[in-house]
Write a protein that holds these residues in place. Structure first.
Motif, PDB file in Angstrom:
ATOM      1  N   LEU A  28       0.362  -1.342  -0.123  1.00 32.97           N
ATOM      2  CA  LEU A  28       0.169  -0.095   0.244  1.00 32.97           C
ATOM      3  C   LEU A  28       0.899   1.086   0.069  1.00 32.97           C
ATOM      4  CD1 LEU A  28      -2.351  -1.105   2.859  1.00 32.97           C
ATOM      5  CD2 LEU A  28      -2.966  -1.309  -0.171  1.00 32.97           C
ATOM      6  N   PHE A  29       2.096   0.802   0.766  1.00 36.21           N
ATOM      7  CA  PHE A  29       3.120   2.088   1.538  1.00 36.21           C
ATOM      8  C   PHE A  29       3.323   2.750  -0.679  1.00 36.21           C
ATOM      9  CE2 PHE A  29       7.588   3.689   2.808  1.00 36.21           C
ATOM     10  CZ  PHE A  29       6.889   5.771   2.978  1.00 36.21           C
ATOM     11  N   ILE A  30       4.090   1.382  -1.335  1.00 37.77           N
ATOM     12  CA  ILE A  30       4.640   1.684  -2.830  1.00 37.77           C
ATOM     13  C   ILE A  30       3.803   1.693  -3.692  1.00 37.77           C
ATOM     14  CG2 ILE A  30       4.960   0.328  -4.669  1.00 37.77           C
ATOM     15  CD1 ILE A  30       5.852  -2.027  -2.947  1.00 37.77           C
ATOM     16  N   VAL A  31       1.963   1.189  -3.659  1.00 32.40           N
ATOM     17  CA  VAL A  31       1.206   2.227  -4.567  1.00 32.40           C
ATOM     18  C   VAL A  31       0.918   4.185  -3.941  1.00 32.40           C
ATOM     19  CG1 VAL A  31      -1.661   3.160  -5.333  1.00 32.40           C
ATOM     20  CG2 VAL A  31      -0.466  -0.040  -5.176  1.00 32.40           C
ATOM     21  N   GLY A  35       3.850   3.837  -6.851  1.00 35.33           N
ATOM     22  CA  GLY A  35       4.426   2.218  -7.472  1.00 35.33           C
ATOM     23  C   GLY A  35       3.202   1.744  -7.738  1.00 35.33           C
ATOM     24  N   GLY A  36       3.690   0.529  -9.617  1.00 34.04           N
ATOM     25  CA  GLY A  36       2.932  -0.021  -9.863  1.00 34.04           C
ATOM     26  C   GLY A  36       3.856  -1.428  -9.815  1.00 34.04           C
ATOM     27  N   GLY A  37       2.874  -2.674 -10.967  1.00 32.27           N
ATOM     28  CA  GLY A  37       3.422  -3.683 -11.056  1.00 32.27           C
ATOM     29  C   GLY A  37       4.716  -3.964 -11.071  1.00 32.27           C
ATOM     30  N   ILE A  38       5.033  -3.469 -11.741  1.00 29.97           N
ATOM     31  CA  ILE A  38       6.538  -3.819 -12.289  1.00 29.97           C
ATOM     32  C   ILE A  38       7.557  -3.499 -10.712  1.00 29.97           C
ATOM     33  CG2 ILE A  38       9.083  -2.124 -13.264  1.00 29.97           C
ATOM     34  CD1 ILE A  38       7.399  -1.905 -15.675  1.00 29.97           C
ATOM     35  N   SER A  39       7.539  -2.050  -9.984  1.00 28.24           N
ATOM     36  CA  SER A  39       7.552  -1.514  -8.637  1.00 28.24           C
ATOM     37  C   SER A  39       7.472  -2.575  -8.156  1.00 28.24           C
ATOM     38  CB  SER A  39       7.189  -0.527  -8.750  1.00 28.24           C
ATOM     39  OG  SER A  39       7.867   1.062  -8.825  1.00 28.24           O
ATOM     40  N   ILE A  40       6.097  -3.232  -7.747  1.00 32.75           N
ATOM     41  CA  ILE A  40       6.072  -4.139  -7.056  1.00 32.75           C
ATOM     42  C   ILE A  40       5.998  -5.631  -7.359  1.00 32.75           C
ATOM     43  CG2 ILE A  40       3.988  -6.342  -6.061  1.00 32.75           C
ATOM     44  CD1 ILE A  40       2.248  -3.244  -6.285  1.00 32.75           C
ATOM     45  N   THR A  91      10.328   7.408  -2.360  1.00 33.14           N
ATOM     46  CA  THR A  91       9.369   7.240  -3.901  1.00 33.14           C
ATOM     47  C   THR A  91       9.906   5.659  -3.054  1.00 33.14           C
ATOM     48  OG1 THR A  91      12.336   7.753  -4.296  1.00 33.14           O
ATOM     49  CG2 THR A  91      10.447   9.722  -4.482  1.00 33.14           C
ATOM     50  N   PRO A  92       9.228   5.083  -4.474  1.00 33.96           N
ATOM     51  CA  PRO A  92       9.518   3.459  -4.658  1.00 33.96           C
ATOM     52  C   PRO A  92      11.219   2.959  -4.453  1.00 33.96           C
ATOM     53  CG  PRO A  92       7.712   4.613  -6.094  1.00 33.96           C
ATOM     54  CD  PRO A  92       8.322   5.571  -6.338  1.00 33.96           C
ATOM     55  N   ILE A  93      11.839   3.980  -5.469  1.00 35.29           N
ATOM     56  CA  ILE A  93      13.796   3.429  -5.635  1.00 35.29           C
ATOM     57  C   ILE A  93      14.020   3.184  -4.611  1.00 35.29           C
ATOM     58  CG2 ILE A  93      15.619   5.051  -6.482  1.00 35.29           C
ATOM     59  CD1 ILE A  93      13.698   3.417  -8.540  1.00 35.29           C
ATOM     60  N   GLN A  94      13.371   4.783  -3.429  1.00 34.61           N
ATOM     61  CA  GLN A  94      14.282   4.132  -2.104  1.00 34.61           C
ATOM     62  C   GLN A  94      13.565   3.084  -1.791  1.00 34.61           C
ATOM     63  OE1 GLN A  94      13.175   8.341  -0.271  1.00 34.61           O
ATOM     64  NE2 GLN A  94      14.474   9.819  -1.360  1.00 34.61           N
ATOM     65  N   ALA A 343       6.642 -11.249 -13.318  1.00 38.09           N
ATOM     66  CA  ALA A 343       5.397 -10.981 -12.800  1.00 38.09           C
ATOM     67  C   ALA A 343       5.133 -10.078 -13.490  1.00 38.09           C
ATOM     68  CB  ALA A 343       5.225 -11.770 -11.584  1.00 38.09           C
ATOM     69  N   GLY A 344       5.578  -8.918 -12.692  1.00 36.57           N
ATOM     70  CA  GLY A 344       5.649  -7.196 -12.741  1.00 36.57           C
ATOM     71  C   GLY A 344       4.981  -6.974 -14.387  1.00 36.57           C
ATOM     72  N   PHE A 345       6.332  -6.987 -15.340  1.00 38.50           N
ATOM     73  CA  PHE A 345       5.666  -6.426 -16.238  1.00 38.50           C
ATOM     74  C   PHE A 345       4.699  -7.075 -17.118  1.00 38.50           C
ATOM     75  CE2 PHE A 345      10.111  -5.950 -16.531  1.00 38.50           C
ATOM     76  CZ  PHE A 345      10.146  -4.631 -16.708  1.00 38.50           C
TER      77      PHE A 345
END
Length: 380
Positions: A28-31, A35-40, A91-94, A343-345
């Protein structure tokens, strides 16, 4: 129960109480941070892969030095420090960087800890079942605490993570009372015999477990799907708590069953149940179906995570135990990373196609294990 198993189970309970508060809110934090599927997929795979690749080194060194406890303590300490960094992510990168650093601790401690457990108990299946049960009870209560902090106190996700990070320090203290197990001494230098100690049966099991690990989608995909279907941030956390409760309740019975009926028979069932949970998730257009998905998911993990470790213990010599666990975790870690990135892609194209493909692969790994189960690993 052996003293070491009790102490390490307590350590895992306390550490996972902290970790699962974080993991419950992490997707939930990523979203929330965009962030999306690739980030997850990348974060879910990387957090496992980095830890598992380091387990080769820590497992080997703990065998070479015949000292496992220092690696266990250092691993938990490093994780505690870097959990704090995760809470400051913007950020998702962090998040990816922080979670990767935190997983270094897991990479240091896990193979030596698994070796201690396998060397401290008479029945590997039951020993790992007990450990996984305590570990997951911590996860269950951590999930409940996360729900309370989000729903009742309405804390931001970052603050929830910071609060959880402070709890992980407590987990360090029981490690101080763990005793180094007796390993025996084969009279051979491990560095010269490592290759010969990887038996044909162990290699065979590593290949099959790698296939399953590729299909082992991160729980975060199911959390995000549950959020999409329910339109709520709380319901996914409740379902995650249900998953952890089932995981905890069935870990010990699954371990005992593997001691009695054979590792391959029970573990193949776990692989198949995981595949069924993913395939069922395709049709999860309502909360009752989601409940079934998370129940099956919890049951499959109760079977898989402990018994895989017991399998490795059965197929490796005592003086090679840390290295064997390190190798196992490295192989599964790499395939989990690869599987979750792909799977993310694929998830961005279609969540249902992702669940279908990975569910089928998991079913195939279960059938392959049932047909090709190593003959040496029948009971502990």
């Amino acid at each position: 129960m052996n003293r070491n198993i009790v102490l390490l189970s307590l350590v895992s309970f306390l550490n996972d109480l902290s970790s699962e508060i974080i993991l419950a809110v992490l997707p939930l934090f990523i979203v929330e941070l965009g962030g999306g599927g690739i980030s997850i997929g990348l974060i879910g795979g990387a957090r496992e892969a980095i830890a598992n690749l380091l387990k080769v080194f820590s497992g080997y060194m703990s065998d070479r030095l015949k000292r496992k406890k220092p690696f266990v303590f250092a691993g938990y300490f490093v994780s505690s420090v870097f959990k704090l960094l995760l809470g400051f992510s913007k950020t998702p990168i962090q998040i990816l960087i922080a979670i990767s650093l935190e997983r270094i601790g897991k990479g240091i401690r896990t193979a030596p800890r698994d070796a201690i457990i396998s060397l401290s108990g008479k029945r590997a299946g039951k020993s790992f079942g007990i450990h996984r049960a305590f570990d997951t009870l911590g996860a269950f209560f951590g999930s409940l605490i996360a729900i309370y902090l989000i729903k009742n106190l309405n804390l931001p996700y970052g603050n929830v993570i910071l609060l959880a990070a402070t709890l992980s320090i407590i987990a360090l203290f029981p490690v101080l009372f763990v005793k180094e197990p007796e390993e025996g001494n084969s009279g051979k230098r491990l560095v010269k015999t490592a290759e010969t100690q990887i038996s044909r049966e162990l290699k065979q099991f590593l290949i099959i477990s790698a296939l399953f690990s590729f299909s082992n989608l991160s729980y975060m995909f199911l959390i995000v799907k549950a959020q999409t279907i329910s339109g709520s941030n709380i319901i996914p956390l409740i379902l995650y708590a249900v998953f952890n409760l089932v995981y905890a309740l069935f870990s010990i019975p699954a371990g005992i069953a593997s001691d009695k009926f054979g590792r391959g028979t029970v573990l193949s069932l776990g692989y198949i149940l995981f595949g069924v949970s993913l395939l069922t998730a395709i049709f999860s257009n309502s909360i009752p179906v989601l409940v079934i998905v998370f129940l099956l998911y919890g049951l499959s993990m109760a079977i898989v995570n402990g018994i895989q470790r017991a399998f490795v213990a059965d197929l490796s010599e005592k003086t090679f135990r840390g290295s064997a666990f390190g190798l196992f975790h490295a192989v599964t870690g790499f395939t989990i990373l690869l599987g979750n990135i792909l799977a993310g892609f694929l998830w961005n194209l279609s969540a249902d196609i992702t669940l279908l493909v990975y569910g089928i692969i998991s079913l195939l790994s279960g059938l392959l294990l049932a047909l090709k189960s190593p003959s040496r690993a029948r009971t502990a």
